[in-house]
Design an enzyme around this catalytic site. Sequence first.
Site, short mmCIF file in Angstrom:
data_model
loop_
_atom_site.label_atom_id
_atom_site.label_comp_id
_atom_site.label_asym_id
_atom_site.label_seq_id
_atom_site.Cartn_x
_atom_site.Cartn_y
_atom_site.Cartn_z
N ASP A 104 3.13 -4.33 7.99
CA ASP A 104 1.91 -3.55 7.85
C ASP A 104 0.75 -4.53 8.05
O ASP A 104 0.45 -5.34 7.18
CB ASP A 104 1.88 -2.92 6.44
CG ASP A 104 0.55 -2.25 6.13
OD1 ASP A 104 -0.41 -2.40 6.91
OD2 ASP A 104 0.48 -1.57 5.09
N CYS B 118 -4.95 2.77 -3.47
CA CYS B 118 -3.65 3.21 -2.91
C CYS B 118 -2.53 2.20 -3.17
O CYS B 118 -1.65 2.00 -2.32
CB CYS B 118 -3.75 3.51 -1.41
SG CYS B 118 -4.92 4.80 -1.04
N HIS C 220 0.86 -1.19 0.00
CA HIS C 220 0.00 0.00 0.00
C HIS C 220 0.90 1.24 0.00
O HIS C 220 2.02 1.19 0.53
CB HIS C 220 -0.84 -0.06 1.28
CG HIS C 220 -1.87 1.00 1.42
ND1 HIS C 220 -1.57 2.28 1.84
CD2 HIS C 220 -3.21 0.98 1.23
CE1 HIS C 220 -2.69 2.99 1.90
NE2 HIS C 220 -3.70 2.24 1.53
N GLN D 155 -4.54 -4.98 7.30
CA GLN D 155 -5.58 -5.88 6.78
C GLN D 155 -5.55 -7.25 7.43
O GLN D 155 -6.31 -8.14 7.03
CB GLN D 155 -5.43 -6.03 5.24
CG GLN D 155 -5.57 -4.74 4.46
CD GLN D 155 -6.99 -4.16 4.49
OE1 GLN D 155 -7.94 -4.76 5.01
NE2 GLN D 155 -7.15 -2.96 3.94
N LYS E 166 -10.36 -0.14 10.95
CA LYS E 166 -10.57 -1.34 10.13
C LYS E 166 -10.96 -2.53 11.00
O LYS E 166 -11.06 -3.66 10.52
CB LYS E 166 -9.31 -1.67 9.32
CG LYS E 166 -9.00 -0.62 8.23
CD LYS E 166 -7.83 -1.08 7.39
CE LYS E 166 -7.19 0.03 6.57
NZ LYS E 166 -8.02 0.52 5.48
N1 C6P Z 1 -6.30 0.79 3.02
C1 C6P Z 1 -8.18 0.48 1.52
O1 C6P Z 1 -9.28 0.79 1.07
P1 C6P Z 1 -4.79 4.10 7.30
O2 C6P Z 1 -5.39 4.91 6.20
O3 C6P Z 1 -3.55 4.73 7.87
O4 C6P Z 1 -5.76 3.69 8.34
O5 C6P Z 1 -4.34 2.70 6.63
C2 C6P Z 1 -3.48 2.72 5.54
C3 C6P Z 1 -3.28 1.33 5.01
C4 C6P Z 1 -2.05 0.73 5.15
N2 C6P Z 1 -1.83 -0.52 4.74
C5 C6P Z 1 -2.78 -1.25 4.16
C6 C6P Z 1 -2.48 -2.66 3.74
C7 C6P Z 1 -4.06 -0.70 3.96
O6 C6P Z 1 -4.99 -1.43 3.37
C8 C6P Z 1 -4.30 0.63 4.38
C9 C6P Z 1 -5.62 1.28 4.13
C10 C6P Z 1 -7.63 1.28 2.67
O7 C6P Z 1 -7.52 -0.46 1.09
C11 C6P Z 1 -7.67 2.74 2.39
S1 C6P Z 1 -6.64 3.19 1.02
#
Ligand code: C6P
Length: 416
Positions: free
Chosen positions: A208, A373, A131, A211, A234
């Site tokens: 990371d 993203c 991401h 997910q 999430k």
């Molecule tokens: N992905 C998606 O629709 P934040 O925005 O900081 O809470 O998370 C960022 C992020 C980082 N790593 C992974 C693997 C992610 O999936 C995400 C967030 C969302 O897939 C929003 S782009």
Amino acid sequence: MGIAEIANPLDPATLRGDFPILESVLHGDQPLVYLDNAATTQRPRQVIDAIVDVYEKRYANVHRGIHWLSDQSTDLYEEAREKVRQFIGAAHRDEIIFTPGTTEGVNLVARSWGDTNVGPGDEIVLTEMEHHSNIVPWQQLAERREAIIRWAPIDDAGELILEEFEKLLGPRTKMVAVTAVSNVLGTINPVREIVAKARDVGACVLVDAAQSVPHAVTDVAAWGADFVAFSGHKMLGPTGVGVLHGRRELLEAMPPFLGGGSMIRRVKFEGFEPADLPSKFEAGTPPIVPAIGLGAAIDYLQQIGLAAIAQHERILTARALEVLEEIGQVRVFGPPLARRAGIVSFTIEGVHAHDVAQLLDRAGVAVRAGHHCTMPLHKKLGVAATSRASFYFYNTLAELDVFGEALAGAKRVFRR
Ligand code: C6P
């Protein structure tokens, strides 16, 4: 494995009763089918109530006052930290840093650890499925410190090619930053193996886990990584709070990321002394109520059980893959069911991903369309955009029937 062979461990119909928003009816008569859980999940009444309860009865700033209310909210805030520690199997409470989310967790490490430990010619290994939140902070670090980024490739099924990954590792590798689960492919990465290989060359590892933590049992001790970042929103929690778990020795050696109140032991005209962990990395007023809400979300998730959640999502994913196959002329990205989490991205031949999402919306079905993203990954896949359905424990097989019918309708409209 067909869905009939997987036993269903939970009853989504009952659990849905806790989620007021899931009763929404859209466009006049379409019940909401919420399949955008990888972007953010919904909140149960228990989390909403916990938030209201703090604001109504126990809210003040934390760690500052010597008055009763401040003690109350400090206790709740620190209890939330302890809940997170237990939830992810961390050894120490002060290894749990509350951040605004995954993105800031990665930035914290790239700045604080990266600027101190990475120099010209050093290497950072990322995978092609990351991401942007786990790419751009490293690119910025590489620019600042004249370091080099190496990309670990994925195969046609969207899985990391471990032999190629291993070939990238060497004495110059300082950091391996990898997602536990891809937010597009649903790929579940072999984190323990990746950590072991990185350790062999003395590299640090950041996982990371945005997910993965919401959907399966997490044991950071078993992973053995140096840093793990994830987001509260999430996993049923509020926005504005996330977690960075770091190994205590590393966090202790790292300089503060942001400066301000709370992160200091002492400030003089000549300079400052940082506070102990975890305050050192929590400058300013922290996300008090979001963190307490995250604690309530963890209580809720633990009552259901993460193993049951993972199992139910497998059933949904199996059915979604069947539905997409039945539609025909669909390209599904990512590995087979056995190594995939509850995320399914796809394209329909001749139909733009955004058009698919818009027509699904007319049927009340919420999916995401775009590059999610992950622009480098989409370039690798050879598509500008995909549509993505992503599941949580409150989704039902009946909802996937609606998804399938709406998708078949969308295909008919655009391929006439
Ligand atoms: N992905 C998606 O629709 P934040 O925005 O900081 O809470 O998370 C960022 C992020 C980082 N790593 C992974 C693997 C992610 O999936 C995400 C967030 C969302 O897939 C929003 S782009």
